[in-house]
Design an enzyme around this catalytic site. Structure first.
Site, mmCIF file in Angstrom:
data_model
loop_
_atom_site.group_PDB
_atom_site.id
_atom_site.type_symbol
_atom_site.label_atom_id
_atom_site.label_comp_id
_atom_site.label_asym_id
_atom_site.label_seq_id
_atom_site.Cartn_x
_atom_site.Cartn_y
_atom_site.Cartn_z
ATOM 1 N N ARG A 15 0.803 -1.233 0.000
ATOM 2 C CA ARG A 15 0.000 0.000 0.000
ATOM 3 C C ARG A 15 0.833 1.279 0.000
ATOM 4 O O ARG A 15 0.295 2.363 -0.133
ATOM 5 C CB ARG A 15 -0.988 -0.023 1.180
ATOM 6 C CG ARG A 15 -2.161 -0.959 0.938
ATOM 7 C CD ARG A 15 -3.310 -0.627 1.832
ATOM 8 N NE ARG A 15 -3.077 -1.091 3.204
ATOM 9 C CZ ARG A 15 -3.414 -0.399 4.283
ATOM 10 N NH1 ARG A 15 -3.980 0.790 4.154
ATOM 11 N NH2 ARG A 15 -3.191 -0.883 5.483
ATOM 12 N N GLY A 101 9.469 -3.550 12.151
ATOM 13 C CA GLY A 101 10.264 -2.556 11.420
ATOM 14 C C GLY A 101 9.456 -1.355 10.975
ATOM 15 O O GLY A 101 10.021 -0.297 10.661
HETATM 16 C C1 UD1 Z 1 -0.132 -8.172 13.026
HETATM 17 C C2 UD1 Z 1 -0.751 -8.995 14.154
HETATM 18 C C3 UD1 Z 1 -2.011 -8.298 14.653
HETATM 19 C C4 UD1 Z 1 -1.684 -6.900 15.105
HETATM 20 C C5 UD1 Z 1 -0.973 -6.130 13.987
HETATM 21 C C6 UD1 Z 1 -0.457 -4.813 14.528
HETATM 22 C C7 UD1 Z 1 -0.229 -11.314 13.687
HETATM 23 C C8 UD1 Z 1 -0.746 -12.589 13.163
HETATM 24 N N1 UD1 Z 1 -1.076 -10.294 13.649
HETATM 25 O O1 UD1 Z 1 -1.069 -8.096 11.973
HETATM 26 O O2 UD1 Z 1 -2.570 -9.027 15.732
HETATM 27 O O3 UD1 Z 1 -2.865 -6.221 15.469
HETATM 28 O O4 UD1 Z 1 0.163 -6.869 13.526
HETATM 29 O O5 UD1 Z 1 0.037 -4.041 13.482
HETATM 30 O O6 UD1 Z 1 0.905 -11.247 14.123
HETATM 31 N N2 UD1 Z 1 6.209 -9.570 8.775
HETATM 32 C C9 UD1 Z 1 7.301 -10.320 8.414
HETATM 33 N N3 UD1 Z 1 7.068 -11.527 7.812
HETATM 34 C C10 UD1 Z 1 5.831 -11.989 7.554
HETATM 35 C C11 UD1 Z 1 4.735 -11.190 7.931
HETATM 36 C C12 UD1 Z 1 4.953 -9.999 8.544
HETATM 37 O O7 UD1 Z 1 8.446 -9.950 8.631
HETATM 38 O O8 UD1 Z 1 5.723 -13.084 7.005
HETATM 39 C C13 UD1 Z 1 6.452 -8.269 9.436
HETATM 40 C C14 UD1 Z 1 5.984 -7.096 8.612
HETATM 41 O O9 UD1 Z 1 7.016 -6.608 7.798
HETATM 42 C C15 UD1 Z 1 5.564 -6.104 9.679
HETATM 43 C C16 UD1 Z 1 5.129 -6.963 10.829
HETATM 44 O O10 UD1 Z 1 5.699 -8.238 10.619
HETATM 45 O O11 UD1 Z 1 6.647 -5.317 10.100
HETATM 46 C C17 UD1 Z 1 3.616 -7.081 10.913
HETATM 47 O O12 UD1 Z 1 3.136 -7.592 9.705
HETATM 48 P P1 UD1 Z 1 1.686 -7.191 9.180
HETATM 49 O O13 UD1 Z 1 1.420 -7.937 7.938
HETATM 50 O O14 UD1 Z 1 1.568 -5.714 9.157
HETATM 51 O O15 UD1 Z 1 0.823 -7.767 10.380
HETATM 52 P P2 UD1 Z 1 -0.727 -7.919 10.403
HETATM 53 O O16 UD1 Z 1 -1.074 -9.214 9.767
HETATM 54 O O17 UD1 Z 1 -1.345 -6.700 9.941
#
Ligand code: UD1
Ligand code: CA
Length: 453
Positions: A15, A101
């Site tokens: 996004r 991050g």
């Molecule tokens: C996650 C949480 C959610 C919380 C939200 C807060 C989980 C399952 N859910 O949701 O409960 O309310 O964050 O913002 O944890 N990332 C990786 N590898 C991956 C996936 C994500 O490094 O495979 C990193 C992303 O770069 C980011 C962070 O983890 O910095 C969170 O990822 P994002 O996809 O934003 O999390 P949500 O699913 O939105």
């Protein structure tokens, strides 16, 4: 317990609609990830592991100097999967803090409280939102204890009505982490390995899970779009302005200052509206900065005044100087005390000693100027011959007449006077008036050309 930090930073940030990896987008002039690594450093983490994936090479290159361990998550299968990749790097005797991050504004004091709340168990950082949509919800039992975290897509209507959300930041004991991560599955709405399921396993193992609820939701706010980035930028600048005011700096309008780096101010500094400070800027006591100035990596001595619309870069300015309005200092300028640089004067890689003045419309490059020199309006140093740069030396107490061109390399000796409009290409002798321009002639009986009808 020693602290080890894992930063989850593999996500793409679709996004953002940008070719730049999300964690490299600048906030306060520095990549998002830099703010998170600052927090890890401030906590004294023994080890910092960054799980990266999207734009891996660019991210590593941007942080080539940072003392971090890189873990590649080639395919992003969820936050739990990201932690599984980091697990082999963690020591079993550590307390583990998981940061994101793209969540840059969490306060170090808050993280310290979270680590305390975790103790030898688990703690999650939460906040209450009027609109919790998109976030994981904190499910508590009738006694108010945390039971589990449910992602919005997996939640029942009743769970979706919960206003307390998971900020994502979590602290836990490394010893138990391995067994919990091994149990993660992806049978959920998003087919992802959810880190949040660790909460369920902890409860099942009788390990207490505490929630630290922060009042300021911006502490756990993530950046997923340019709009959110802009919102956090305003918050960062608001905090910076508040710090400056607390330290006694006068700001004409705290909502109209941008600090993209570090700004250090001595006492009684006053800053007018719309100024931008980049890199390392140090302002001495009583410095005044007029409206609409940009200062990048500059040191300004006490009681110096920088007037409106000045652009100052990689330079050192002495005390009691007057710079601008509309002055431009390019890299490598050093000004002694009581120097005056006026409007439309451009300086580059030059030194002006105490009390010298260049007040109007000049270019001074690769030049050494002594004390008490007056550089007249329109004076230009011709420092470039098309192939190489050459130096100009103007010794103490010289007077350079208006519209002089100084063809470098050239030396104007102590006490020289240069007549206005001169083109000086040879060294001048001490204390003499030097003129280098054609003599004025008037032609008697001259008539202007006539147009043919
Ligand atoms: C996650 C949480 C959610 C919380 C939200 C807060 C989980 C399952 N859910 O949701 O409960 O309310 O964050 O913002 O944890 N990332 C990786 N590898 C991956 C996936 C994500 O490094 O495979 C990193 C992303 O770069 C980011 C962070 O983890 O910095 C969170 O990822 P994002 O996809 O934003 O999390 P949500 O699913 O939105
Ligand atoms: Ca997110």
């Amino acid at each position: 317990m020693p602290l080890e930090v894992v930063v989850l930073a593999a996500g793409q940030g679709k996004r953002m609609r940008s070719a730049l990896p999300k964690v490299l987008h600048p906030l306060g002039g520095r990549p998002l990830l830099a703010h998170v690594l600052d927090a890890a450093r401030a906590l004294g983490a023994r080890r910092t592991i960054v799980v990266h994936g999207h734009g891996a090479e660019a991210v590593r290159a941007a942080f080539a100097q940072a003392e971090v361990q890189w873990v590649l998550q080639a395919e992003q299968l969820g936050t739990g999967h990201a932690m599984q990749q980091a697990l082999p790097q963690l020591s079993s005797d550590a307390q583990v803090l998981i940061l994101y991050g793209d969540v840059p504004l969490v306060r170090v004091a808050t993280l310290k409280r979270l680590l305390e709340a975790a103790g030898s168990g688990v703690a999650v950082l939460t906040t209450e939102l009027d609109d919790p949509s998109g976030y994981g919800r904190i499910v508590r039992n009738s006694a108010g204890r945390v039971q589990r975290i449910v992602e919005e897509k997996d939640a029942t209507a009743e769970e979706r009505a919960i206003g307390e959300i998971n900020g994502g930041i979590m602290a836990l004991d490394a010893r138990r982490l391995g067994s919990w991560l091994a149990k993660l599955g992806n049978r959920n709405a998003q087919k992802e390995y959810y880190l949040t399921d660790v909460v369920t396993f902890a409860i099942a193992d009788g390990v207490p899970v505490n929630a630290l609820k922060v009042a300021d939701a911006l502490e756990v706010a993530g950046v997923n779009s340019k709009g959110e980035l802009a919102l956090l930028e305003r918050e960062l600048q608001r905090r910076e302005a508040e710090r400056l005011l607390d330290e006694g700096v006068s700001l004409a309008d705290p909502a109209r200052i941008d600090v993209r780096g570090t700004l250090e101010c001595a006492t009684d500094v006053a800053i007018d509206v719309n100024c931008v400070f980049e890199g390392q800027v140090r302002l001495g006591a009583g410095v005044r900065v007029g409206p609409n100035c940009l200062l990048r990596n500059v040191t300004v001595g006490a009681a110096t005044e920088v007037l409106a619309f000045s652009h100052l870069e990689n330079s050192e300015i002495g005390a009691r100087c007057r710079i601008g309005p509309f002055a431009r200092l390019r890299p490598g300028v050093s000004l002694g005390d009581e120097v005056h640089i006026g409007n439309f004067v451009e300086l580059k890689a030059s030194r002006l000693a105490r009390g010298s003045k260049a007040n109007h419309l000049s270019y001074i490059g690769d030049t050494e100027v002594g004390q008490r020199v007056n550089v007249g309006a329109g004076t230009i140093t011709c420092n470039y011959d098309g192939a190489a740069k050459h130096r100009t030396i103007i010794e103490d107490d010289c007077f350079i007449g208006s519209d002089t061109t100084l063809v470098a390399p050239v030396r104007v000796a102590r006490g020289s006077y240069i007549g206005a409009g001169s083109t000086i290409s040879k060294d001048t002798p001490e204390g003499q008036l030097t003129l280098a321009r054609s003599r004025q002639v008037s032609i008697a009986g001259w008539t202007p050309p006539k147009k043919k009808s």
